[in-house]
Design a protein around this motif. Sequence first.
Motif, PDB file in Angstrom:
ATOM      1  N   LYS A 169       0.783  -1.235   0.000  1.00 22.99           N
ATOM      2  CA  LYS A 169       0.000   0.000   0.000  1.00 22.99           C
ATOM      3  C   LYS A 169       0.819   1.292   0.000  1.00 22.99           C
ATOM      4  CE  LYS A 169      -4.043  -2.086   0.837  1.00 22.99           C
ATOM      5  NZ  LYS A 169      -4.978  -2.352  -0.225  1.00 22.99           N
ATOM      6  N   THR A 170       1.993   1.273   0.580  1.00 22.46           N
ATOM      7  CA  THR A 170       2.665   2.568   0.729  1.00 22.46           C
ATOM      8  C   THR A 170       3.495   2.907  -0.499  1.00 22.46           C
ATOM      9  OG1 THR A 170       4.685   1.702   1.676  1.00 22.46           O
ATOM     10  CG2 THR A 170       2.903   2.193   3.213  1.00 22.46           C
ATOM     11  N   ARG A 171       3.899   4.159  -0.521  1.00 21.97           N
ATOM     12  CA  ARG A 171       4.722   4.672  -1.598  1.00 21.97           C
ATOM     13  C   ARG A 171       6.067   3.932  -1.642  1.00 21.97           C
ATOM     14  NH1 ARG A 171       7.779  10.308  -2.176  1.00 21.97           N
ATOM     15  NH2 ARG A 171       9.380   9.526  -0.793  1.00 21.97           N
ATOM     16  N   LYS A 174       5.559   0.400  -2.966  1.00 23.78           N
ATOM     17  CA  LYS A 174       5.460   0.373  -4.434  1.00 23.78           C
ATOM     18  C   LYS A 174       6.845   0.519  -5.048  1.00 23.78           C
ATOM     19  CE  LYS A 174       0.842   2.045  -5.503  1.00 23.78           C
ATOM     20  NZ  LYS A 174       0.502   2.860  -4.312  1.00 23.78           N
ATOM     21  N   ALA A 175       7.640   1.425  -4.471  1.00 18.66           N
ATOM     22  CA  ALA A 175       8.996   1.635  -4.998  1.00 18.66           C
ATOM     23  C   ALA A 175       9.802   0.346  -4.867  1.00 18.66           C
ATOM     24  CB  ALA A 175       9.671   2.776  -4.252  1.00 18.66           C
ATOM     25  N   ARG A 177       8.697  -2.741  -4.862  1.00 15.64           N
ATOM     26  CA  ARG A 177       8.269  -3.710  -5.868  1.00 15.64           C
ATOM     27  C   ARG A 177       8.791  -3.323  -7.242  1.00 15.64           C
ATOM     28  NH1 ARG A 177       2.304  -4.265  -6.090  1.00 15.64           N
ATOM     29  NH2 ARG A 177       2.255  -2.245  -5.054  1.00 15.64           N
ATOM     30  N   ALA A 178       8.800  -2.015  -7.509  1.00 12.51           N
ATOM     31  CA  ALA A 178       9.300  -1.551  -8.807  1.00 12.51           C
ATOM     32  C   ALA A 178      10.786  -1.871  -8.945  1.00 12.51           C
ATOM     33  CB  ALA A 178       9.056  -0.059  -8.961  1.00 12.51           C
ATOM     34  N   VAL A 189      11.726   6.280 -13.335  1.00  9.96           N
ATOM     35  CA  VAL A 189      10.470   6.910 -12.953  1.00  9.96           C
ATOM     36  C   VAL A 189      10.676   7.716 -11.668  1.00  9.96           C
ATOM     37  CG1 VAL A 189       8.960   5.266 -14.111  1.00  9.96           C
ATOM     38  CG2 VAL A 189       9.598   4.872 -11.735  1.00  9.96           C
ATOM     39  N   GLY A 190      11.931   7.958 -11.320  1.00  9.97           N
ATOM     40  CA  GLY A 190      12.221   8.876 -10.222  1.00  9.97           C
ATOM     41  C   GLY A 190      12.483   8.235  -8.872  1.00  9.97           C
ATOM     42  N   ILE A 191      12.650   6.904  -8.862  1.00 14.21           N
ATOM     43  CA  ILE A 191      12.892   6.244  -7.584  1.00 14.21           C
ATOM     44  C   ILE A 191      14.399   6.209  -7.297  1.00 14.21           C
ATOM     45  CG2 ILE A 191      12.747   4.022  -6.377  1.00 14.21           C
ATOM     46  CD1 ILE A 191      10.188   3.524  -8.082  1.00 14.21           C
TER      47      ILE A 191
ATOM     48  N   ARG B  77      13.353  13.941 -11.711  1.00 17.06           N
ATOM     49  CA  ARG B  77      12.893  15.062 -10.882  1.00 17.06           C
ATOM     50  C   ARG B  77      13.061  16.388 -11.597  1.00 17.06           C
ATOM     51  NH1 ARG B  77      13.840  12.832  -4.834  1.00 17.06           N
ATOM     52  NH2 ARG B  77      13.576  10.739  -5.637  1.00 17.06           N
ATOM     53  N   GLU B  97      -1.168   0.621 -11.476  1.00 17.43           N
ATOM     54  CA  GLU B  97      -0.008   0.664 -10.572  1.00 17.43           C
ATOM     55  C   GLU B  97       1.250   1.147 -11.278  1.00 17.43           C
ATOM     56  OE1 GLU B  97      -0.351  -2.568  -6.974  1.00 17.43           O
ATOM     57  OE2 GLU B  97      -0.093  -3.363  -8.990  1.00 17.43           O
ATOM     58  N   LEU B 100       1.007   4.708 -11.257  1.00 17.98           N
ATOM     59  CA  LEU B 100       1.115   5.262  -9.901  1.00 17.98           C
ATOM     60  C   LEU B 100       2.560   5.281  -9.408  1.00 17.98           C
ATOM     61  CD1 LEU B 100      -2.004   3.761  -8.082  1.00 17.98           C
ATOM     62  CD2 LEU B 100      -1.682   6.086  -8.897  1.00 17.98           C
ATOM     63  N   VAL B 101       3.333   4.263  -9.785  1.00 16.24           N
ATOM     64  CA  VAL B 101       4.739   4.220  -9.373  1.00 16.24           C
ATOM     65  C   VAL B 101       5.447   5.479  -9.859  1.00 16.24           C
ATOM     66  CG1 VAL B 101       6.943   3.088  -9.794  1.00 16.24           C
ATOM     67  CG2 VAL B 101       4.977   1.739  -9.191  1.00 16.24           C
ATOM     68  N   SER B 102       5.070   5.906 -11.050  1.00 14.87           N
ATOM     69  CA  SER B 102       5.696   7.089 -11.635  1.00 14.87           C
ATOM     70  C   SER B 102       5.353   8.358 -10.879  1.00 14.87           C
ATOM     71  CB  SER B 102       5.230   7.236 -13.078  1.00 14.87           C
ATOM     72  OG  SER B 102       6.320   7.147 -13.927  1.00 14.87           O
ATOM     73  N   HIS B 104       5.341   8.453  -7.827  1.00 15.87           N
ATOM     74  CA  HIS B 104       6.100   8.218  -6.609  1.00 15.87           C
ATOM     75  C   HIS B 104       6.475   9.490  -5.858  1.00 15.87           C
ATOM     76  CE1 HIS B 104       8.829   5.962  -4.146  1.00 15.87           C
ATOM     77  NE2 HIS B 104       9.722   6.900  -4.318  1.00 15.87           N
ATOM     78  N   LEU B 105       6.972  10.475  -6.622  1.00 17.44           N
ATOM     79  CA  LEU B 105       7.508  11.664  -5.986  1.00 17.44           C
ATOM     80  C   LEU B 105       6.428  12.497  -5.318  1.00 17.44           C
ATOM     81  CD1 LEU B 105       9.627  12.627  -9.074  1.00 17.44           C
ATOM     82  CD2 LEU B 105      10.336  11.302  -7.109  1.00 17.44           C
ATOM     83  N   SER B 109       2.519   8.360   1.202  1.00 14.20           N
ATOM     84  CA  SER B 109       1.724   7.443   2.001  1.00 14.20           C
ATOM     85  C   SER B 109       2.644   6.551   2.795  1.00 14.20           C
ATOM     86  CB  SER B 109       0.809   6.606   1.106  1.00 14.20           C
ATOM     87  OG  SER B 109       1.558   5.943   0.119  1.00 14.20           O
TER      88      SER B 109
END
Lengths: 300, 255
Positions: A169-171, A174-175, A177-178, A189-191, B77, B97, B100-102, B104-105, B109
């Motif tokens: 669920k959290t940000r 997700k990062a 898992r990515a 994608v900025g991670i 960024r 998803e 949504l990952v994109s 991220h910034l 949550s």
Amino acid sequence: MLFQQIINGLTVGGVYALIALGYTMVYGILELINFAHGEIYMLGAYLGIILFGFFTSVGLTSHSLALSFALTIALSVLFCSAYGFTVERIAYKPLRNAPRLSPLISAIGVSIFLQNYVMLTQGATDKVFPDLLGSAGFDLLGARITYLQVLIIGVSFLLMLALHLYVTKTRMGKAMRAVAQDKVMASLVGINVDSVISVTFIIGSGLAAVAGIMVAMYYGLVNYFIGYIAGIKAFTAAVLGGIGSIPGAMFGGIFLGLIESLGASYISSEYKDAYAFAVLIVILLIRPAGIFGKSTEEKV
Amino acid sequence: MHLLEVRGLTKHFGGVKALEEVDFRVEENSIVSVIGPNGAGKTTLFNCLTGLTRPTKGRIHLEGADITGSSPHRAVRLGIARTFQNIRLFREMTVLENVLVSQHLRIRSGLFGVLFRNRNFLRDEKEAVERGLEYLALVGLEGAADVTSFNLPYGDQRRLEIARALAAEPTLLLLDEPTAGMNPHETSEIMEIIWKLQKLGKTIVLIEHDMRLVMGISESIIVLNHGVKIAEGPPEAIRKDSLVIEAYLGKGTLA
């Protein structure tokens, strides 16, 4: 009898699962078997004894047992997370782009180092964890369930639930898992991949610390080499469930605990440590990727 | 105003000169194509712009600021997002998803929010999903939000790559062969999408082999050959450029 063994199995299995999560999360992200993870668990157990002893000596324990217990867990988690973070930065990060065998050997080195570090500073003899809850408990369905078992099972399952929510669920989840699926794309994608890897080590080490303290309380004894066998068992649990899979590690750990406890009582307790590996061999013959693992075909 | 300015960009891999002293500028809100034979250095150029490879020499400026050698996540960024020639979706995540990952910034949550479902968490979450669905609608994937992405048909996977890049809210969008493997109908749909993005104020640089698309959509074309820029200009000029024709067809064919 059966119910008693199930409770015993769940207790040990919950602990295996907590350690297995650390293996599986790191593997999922770095494809590295972090052999030093068992040592972090061992450090957690030692820190538990040291910190609890400290709080007892300053009188906090006699004042409030619950507070000093909570502080022991919190600080041990904090220290172990710091150890996990540091190990990754020193021993694995510089080898990020090296051949896969290099970080593996580095991990074995860290493991040997941490064992000897604890042996030299804490001595080679067993340390005793004070018996807090004793054998107090209650009877249910003909089984004797101690409060300590309730605590261990409860804490294990709560932590697993929290981790599941965190990852799905959290940000940051997700990062994670990515990053596990594609590190390069994740960075695009900025991670910040490095910080996700650090968080993975921090969380895994924190879970191992909790497992270490709970086992120290359960068995009462700790020494510098407990990380080895616990690490191997938890690793087995992770492989059983499908390495890289978080639900797999949870299931694998609990399954392993149950097999051990049922095997020990219904077959023979002499081979307690062998059941885990027998089951592993059978599962790997039938499903090489583990129960929750996905078999990936090599791209041609 | 130049959004992107590349000066003397050079990348050597050992003895291989993938890029050699490449200079160009990209106007804000324009569509620019990079073309060239295989191995011309097009993808290396994108890799340098997005921080995946560090250039041997040269500078990259975005909106006037020097961004040479930024790490990939910093480049995002700063406003550069890209797609890949060979699709690189997060295969095991759903379509939504992936988008949504994109974002991220922009989503905050933590575990606390998830556990107690407080108002900020629910609002952020709702906003992120709404925005994600908008990006999906833009590329025509709004109906597939809950599909696991590796189950998407090929053409839709390409669209999802674009939607995911968009969700990072870039000013500069780099598309690496967005129509590779597509039929003419699908290609013209991608063309429509690229025009829509331009209307939204995005600046687009694309690598493309489909000359109908390149000539139809580009305001300016940059031609690379063996790592060197051999031509730059509007489509009409590039079509007639003798160096370009030579690079593609070889010497002597113009007899």
